[in-house]
Design an enzyme around this catalytic site. Structure first.
Site, PDB file in Angstrom:
ATOM      1  N   GLU A  46       1.173  -1.422   0.207  1.00 47.97           N
ATOM      2  CA  GLU A  46       0.098   0.053  -0.171  1.00 47.97           C
ATOM      3  C   GLU A  46       1.252   1.402   0.016  1.00 47.97           C
ATOM      4  O   GLU A  46       1.248   0.823   0.879  1.00 47.97           O
ATOM      5  CB  GLU A  46      -0.991  -0.053   1.023  1.00 47.97           C
ATOM      6  CG  GLU A  46      -1.554   1.244   1.376  1.00 47.97           C
ATOM      7  CD  GLU A  46      -2.972   1.764   2.599  1.00 47.97           C
ATOM      8  OE1 GLU A  46      -3.853   2.712   2.819  1.00 47.97           O
ATOM      9  OE2 GLU A  46      -2.714   0.005   3.626  1.00 47.97           O
ATOM     10  N   LYS A 132      -8.768   3.672  -3.414  1.00 52.84           N
ATOM     11  CA  LYS A 132      -9.143   3.143  -2.497  1.00 52.84           C
ATOM     12  C   LYS A 132     -10.414   4.299  -1.742  1.00 52.84           C
ATOM     13  O   LYS A 132     -10.956   5.455  -2.011  1.00 52.84           O
ATOM     14  CB  LYS A 132      -9.081   3.501  -1.388  1.00 52.84           C
ATOM     15  CG  LYS A 132      -8.805   2.481   0.081  1.00 52.84           C
ATOM     16  CD  LYS A 132      -8.471   3.257   1.476  1.00 52.84           C
ATOM     17  CE  LYS A 132      -8.063   2.140   2.424  1.00 52.84           C
ATOM     18  NZ  LYS A 132      -7.502   2.265   3.387  1.00 52.84           N
ATOM     19  N   CYS A 166      -5.556  -2.148   2.241  1.00 56.96           N
ATOM     20  CA  CYS A 166      -6.251  -2.220   3.653  1.00 56.96           C
ATOM     21  C   CYS A 166      -7.488  -2.712   3.858  1.00 56.96           C
ATOM     22  O   CYS A 166      -7.950  -3.874   3.700  1.00 56.96           O
ATOM     23  CB  CYS A 166      -5.323  -0.917   4.268  1.00 56.96           C
ATOM     24  SG  CYS A 166      -5.661  -0.639   5.796  1.00 56.96           S
TER      25      CYS A 166
END
Length: 366
Positions: A46, A132, A166
């Site tokens: 990430e 995201k 995540c």
């Protein structure tokens, strides 16, 4: 279906923190190594490029602003020269790349950052990106929210590839969406590995492999693999104990970058990792029959589903600051009547008397 056998790799690599050129050099070296090791797909952590903002929540607003400007300058843009350089390295290594990056917006007039995954095919072409959808907690002061349309999968030589970032890997409906898109291989990226002390807001960097007992990443990756019957390449961020240039240790208060990368088969069996406390290129070979064997028992896209009972709506919307205004074909004026010009246009279009059009409108709104 995936190839009969293939190799996944997780590049648990320390970035040259907040340094675009240094990180680019290191990325290309590890892509080359992954190619030598026979990897078909390699995943980087990430926001690996150029590092996760572990300073979030640990600095003053003034320092935060300076760091945001620095991060903007060192992040990737889809039209960046670095994209071409990465593509050349990928093509030379003949593999597929999933790169976690801070992405600077390509919308004219914007400098917003996104927490993104860039997907390169084995010819070096940038296939697409995922942003995201919902930054977690204090991350919302760093990154914008991703477009629904960026939730997608991509065809590769070894299977259909998707990815999440995540805590997205905990989002039930996002996982289901990728499953319905035919995902067979999943890239999951994380900012590290940790020990939880009672709840997600109380965590510390993992020191040993015993962290698997409390870190949500470990069961999440095994469950993702099992519930979707996909091969999972989970890549977690790693940073050494050395404090990066230009920072103090206190400023990196959220540094959970202990690594923790792992490679999991569709039955939820960890084939490699978790690799904790060191930099490394984790690889494992998989066979497509590992997926078939799990599908035979539990198929999330076939015999074990009930779409009549539970169904999913997926948006492909791309968010934009403005939309062209389209007047309704049968729009009426504020007083409920049709304008004379519009009435005549409709009459001409359908070759009917304008009085007939007006009569129909009066009947509808009367």
């Amino acid at each position: 279906m995936p190839a009969k056998s293939f190799t996944l790799a997780a590049a648990q690599v320390e970035p040259v923190y907040h340094d675009k050129e240094g990180t680019l050099d290191k990325t290309c070296r590890y892509i080359e190594q992954a190619g030598r090791d026979g990897a078909d797909i390699v995943v980087f952590p990430e926001t690996y490029f150029p590092g996760y903002p572990y300073w979030r929540g640990s600095v003053s607003i003034s320092r935060w602003t300076d760091l945001m400007v620095d991060l903007q300058k060192n992040s990737l843009h889809v039209d960046d020269e670095a994209i071409e350089i990465l593509g050349e390295a990928v093509a030379e290594a003949d593999l597929t790349l999933v790169l976690g990056t801070n992405e600077i917006s390509d919308r004219q007039g914007s400098e917003t950052l996104y927490n993104s995954l860039f997907y390169f095919d084995n010819t070096g072409e940038l296939m697409g990106r995922h942003r995201k959808l919902m930054p977690t907690h204090e991350e919302r002061a760093i990154w914008g929210r991703g477009d629904p349309s960026s939730l997608a999968t991509y065809e590769t030589d070894v299977g259909r590839l998707g990815g999440l970032i995540c805590y997205e890997n905990h989002m039930t409906l996002s996982k289901a969406a990728l499953t319905t898109m035919g995902e067979e291989i999943h890239a999951a990226v994380w900012p590290g590995f940790w020990e939880q002390h009672g709840h997600p807001g109380d965590k510390t960097r993992a020191e040993t492999s015993e962290a698997v007992d409390s870190c949500d990443v470990y069961p999440a990756m095994r469950e993702y693999a099992f519930e979707t019957q996909s091969f999972v390449a989970a890549c977690s961020a790693y940073m050494s104990e050395a404090v990066p240039d230009g920072f103090s240790e206190d400023e990196l208060g959220f540094n959970v970058a202990a690594g923790g990368s792992m490679l999991v088969n569709p039955a939820g069996i960890v084939k490699a990792g978790p690799l904790i406390g060191e930099e490394g290129l984790l690889t494992a070979e998989f066979r497509d029959d590992e997926r078939r064997a799990t599908k035979a028992y539990f198929d999330a896209m076939g015999h074990y589903t009930r779409w009549d009972a539970v169904n999913l709506s997926i948006s492909d919307e791309a968010l934009a600051p403005s939309q062209p205004q389209k007047a309704s074909k049968h729009a009426v004026a504020g007083n409920g009547s049709l304008s004379a010009a519009r009435a005549q246009a409709i009459a001409d279009e359908y070759d009917v008397p304008v009085e007939a059009v007006e009569a129909v409108v009066d009947e509808l709104v009367g």
